[in-house]
Write a protein that holds these residues in place. Structure first.
Motif, PDB file in Angstrom:
ATOM      1  N   HIS A  63     -90.406 -15.051 110.623  1.00 28.52           N
ATOM      2  CA  HIS A  63     -89.378 -15.630 109.743  1.00 28.52           C
ATOM      3  C   HIS A  63     -89.981 -16.076 108.414  1.00 28.52           C
ATOM      4  O   HIS A  63     -89.320 -16.024 107.373  1.00 28.52           O
ATOM      5  N   VAL A  64     -91.262 -16.476 108.436  1.00 25.98           N
ATOM      6  CA  VAL A  64     -91.932 -16.851 107.192  1.00 25.98           C
ATOM      7  C   VAL A  64     -92.257 -15.602 106.367  1.00 25.98           C
ATOM      8  O   VAL A  64     -92.154 -15.607 105.141  1.00 25.98           O
TER       9      VAL A  64
ATOM     10  N   LYS B 178     -89.331 -14.657 104.344  1.00 25.65           N
ATOM     11  CA  LYS B 178     -89.124 -15.537 103.186  1.00 25.65           C
ATOM     12  C   LYS B 178     -90.090 -15.211 102.045  1.00 25.65           C
ATOM     13  O   LYS B 178     -89.695 -15.153 100.872  1.00 25.65           O
TER      14      LYS B 178
ATOM     15  N   LYS C 102     -89.159 -11.755 100.451  1.00 25.16           N
ATOM     16  CA  LYS C 102     -87.998 -11.860  99.566  1.00 25.16           C
ATOM     17  C   LYS C 102     -88.377 -12.560  98.254  1.00 25.16           C
ATOM     18  O   LYS C 102     -87.890 -12.188  97.185  1.00 25.16           O
ATOM     19  N   ALA C 103     -89.244 -13.568  98.329  1.00 26.40           N
ATOM     20  CA  ALA C 103     -89.665 -14.272  97.115  1.00 26.40           C
ATOM     21  C   ALA C 103     -90.447 -13.354  96.178  1.00 26.40           C
ATOM     22  O   ALA C 103     -90.421 -13.535  94.959  1.00 26.40           O
TER      23      ALA C 103
ATOM     24  N   LEU D  96     -81.869 -15.939 106.782  1.00 26.93           N
ATOM     25  CA  LEU D  96     -83.175 -15.588 106.222  1.00 26.93           C
ATOM     26  C   LEU D  96     -83.087 -14.593 105.064  1.00 26.93           C
ATOM     27  O   LEU D  96     -84.052 -14.433 104.324  1.00 26.93           O
TER      28      LEU D  96
ATOM     29  N   ILE E 258     -90.044 -22.310  99.729  1.00 23.53           N
ATOM     30  CA  ILE E 258     -90.262 -21.684 101.028  1.00 23.53           C
ATOM     31  C   ILE E 258     -90.805 -22.725 102.007  1.00 23.53           C
ATOM     32  O   ILE E 258     -91.850 -23.332 101.767  1.00 23.53           O
TER      33      ILE E 258
ATOM     34  N   THR F 138     -90.904 -23.588 106.555  1.00 20.73           N
ATOM     35  CA  THR F 138     -90.653 -23.006 107.871  1.00 20.73           C
ATOM     36  C   THR F 138     -89.439 -23.674 108.502  1.00 20.73           C
ATOM     37  O   THR F 138     -89.114 -24.818 108.203  1.00 20.73           O
ATOM     38  N   ASP F 139     -88.772 -22.931 109.367  1.00 25.04           N
ATOM     39  CA  ASP F 139     -87.663 -23.491 110.135  1.00 25.04           C
ATOM     40  C   ASP F 139     -88.262 -24.154 111.363  1.00 25.04           C
ATOM     41  O   ASP F 139     -88.935 -23.491 112.162  1.00 25.04           O
TER      42      ASP F 139
END
Length: 362
Positions: free
Chosen positions: A197-198, A201, A204-205, A227, A321, A323-324
């Protein structure tokens, strides 16, 4: 005259440790060294739980030393600095990741790649320069050489930022090193867990087109909604995999379980790169022919050096950014480990050390 162990390590510290390969963690009193000239001492406020912690407490990689205090996603507030420390002062937000030492003279160290130093010292379960075993962040106090400390920007929350010290740098570094950061490139991310999941992120950045590749169709909504992935592939669906053949410039594979990688190679364009950052316990099957016909690469990457780790943290702060996380207290840690083994967390456990130890160890 040599100093006694008590004189070398006078800082009383409280944490939780595993005593044997059962992996059960329980309260543990120990000591850390006094703050040396180049050291930073800090009060630990949060520590992420990494999948490596689970492997280590159960000695699944075969080199654990007990008692073992895990934790290498450690953040807190500086309480003392040595006389030669230049980068930090009391009150600063600080973090320590996967390592606390290296030789500082080899080619890797000279290139700011301490993580590839043959004498790299892990944050826990390694032997430090003074011959003692290193203890990690499931504890209330941390002492580390300033070279291995990361400054946390004020706008980056400590709890949701802590896992970036391992999960974040583990996916950021290969994206950078293997040239997978040019806007418009298409990158696949295998697995949507603590690392995956990171990776989405960060990708995408960087302005990439991102496809999440998973065995679980149920993760599609999370991947493309929260996400922001551009597309989603069910790796067990041959029609979906066939339709995506030859479309990706690179793939970051975050899965730590044994899984087939030949289907992933088919997704790559010619000259594409499949980068492994997960760590399966058993060897993977790798026929050579799929590599030859497309001049494709299967590569690996392990965290990052300290200069790049600071760069990653600053990049994360700039692009918001985090983490969840699911924040827990230490008395829940054994249950959290059981859940982590079942991948029952979205997507990272973080221990609230400050809250956990206020009552038990004032």
């Amino acid at each position: 005259m040599a100093k006694s162990p008590e004189e070398q390590h006078p800082v009383k510290t409280f944490g939780w440790a595993a005593r044997d390969p059962s992996g059960v963690l329980s309260p543990f009193n120990f000591s850390r060294r006094a703050t040396g000239d180049d050291d930073v001492r800090f009060k630990v406020l949060y520590c992420g739980i990494c999948h490596s912690d689970l492997h280590s407490i159960k000695n699944e990689w075969g080199f654990s030393a007990y008692p073992l205090v895990p934790g290498h996603e450690i953040v807190g507030i500086v309480t003392e600095v040595g006389s030669k420390v230049e980068k930090f002062k009391v009150g600063d937000k600080v973090g320590v990741g996967c390592m606390v030492g290296a030789c500082h003279s080899c080619e890797s160290c000279s290139s700011d790649l301490e993580n590839y130093c043959p004498k790299m010292i892990l944050t826990y379960g390694s032997t430090y320069y003074d011959g003692t075993i290193t203890y990690g962040g499931y504890s209330d106090v941390m002492v580390a050489n300033e070279r291995y400390c990361v400054r946390f920007p004020d706008n980056l929350p400590l709890d949701a930022g802590a896992p970036l010290l391992c999960a974040g740098i583990t996916v950021y570094s290969p994206l950078k090193y293997y040239g997978l950061t040019e806007p418009g490139m298409h990158v696949g991310v295998v697995g949507l867990g603590g690392l995956g999941h990171v990776a989405v992120k960060f990708a995408k950045a960087f302005g990439l087109k991102v496809t999440v590749i998973s065995t679980s169709p149920s993760k599609k909504e999370e991947a493309m909604g929260h996400l922001g992935a551009d597309s989603f592939l069910v790796s067990r669906d041959p029609d979906q995999m066939q339709a995506a053949m030859g479309t990706m410039d690179g793939i970051i594979d975050t899965v730590s379980a044994v899984h087939p990688i030949v289907p992933l190679l088919s997704l790559l364009k010619s000259h594409g790169k499949l980068v492994m950052v997960g760590a399966p316990e058993k060897p993977l099957e790798l026929p050579v022919f799929p590599l030859i016909v497309g001049r494709k690469m299967v590569a690996g990457s392990c965290t990052g050096g300290m200069k790049e780790t600071q760069e990653m943290i600053d990049f994360a702060a700039k692009h918001n950014i985090t983490t969840d996380i699911e924040v827990i207290t230490m008395d829940y840690v054994n249950t959290a480990m059981e859940r982590l083994a079942k991948a029952d967390v979205r997507y990272r456990f973080v221990i609230d050390i400050g809250k956990s130890f206020t009552a038990t160890n004032p």
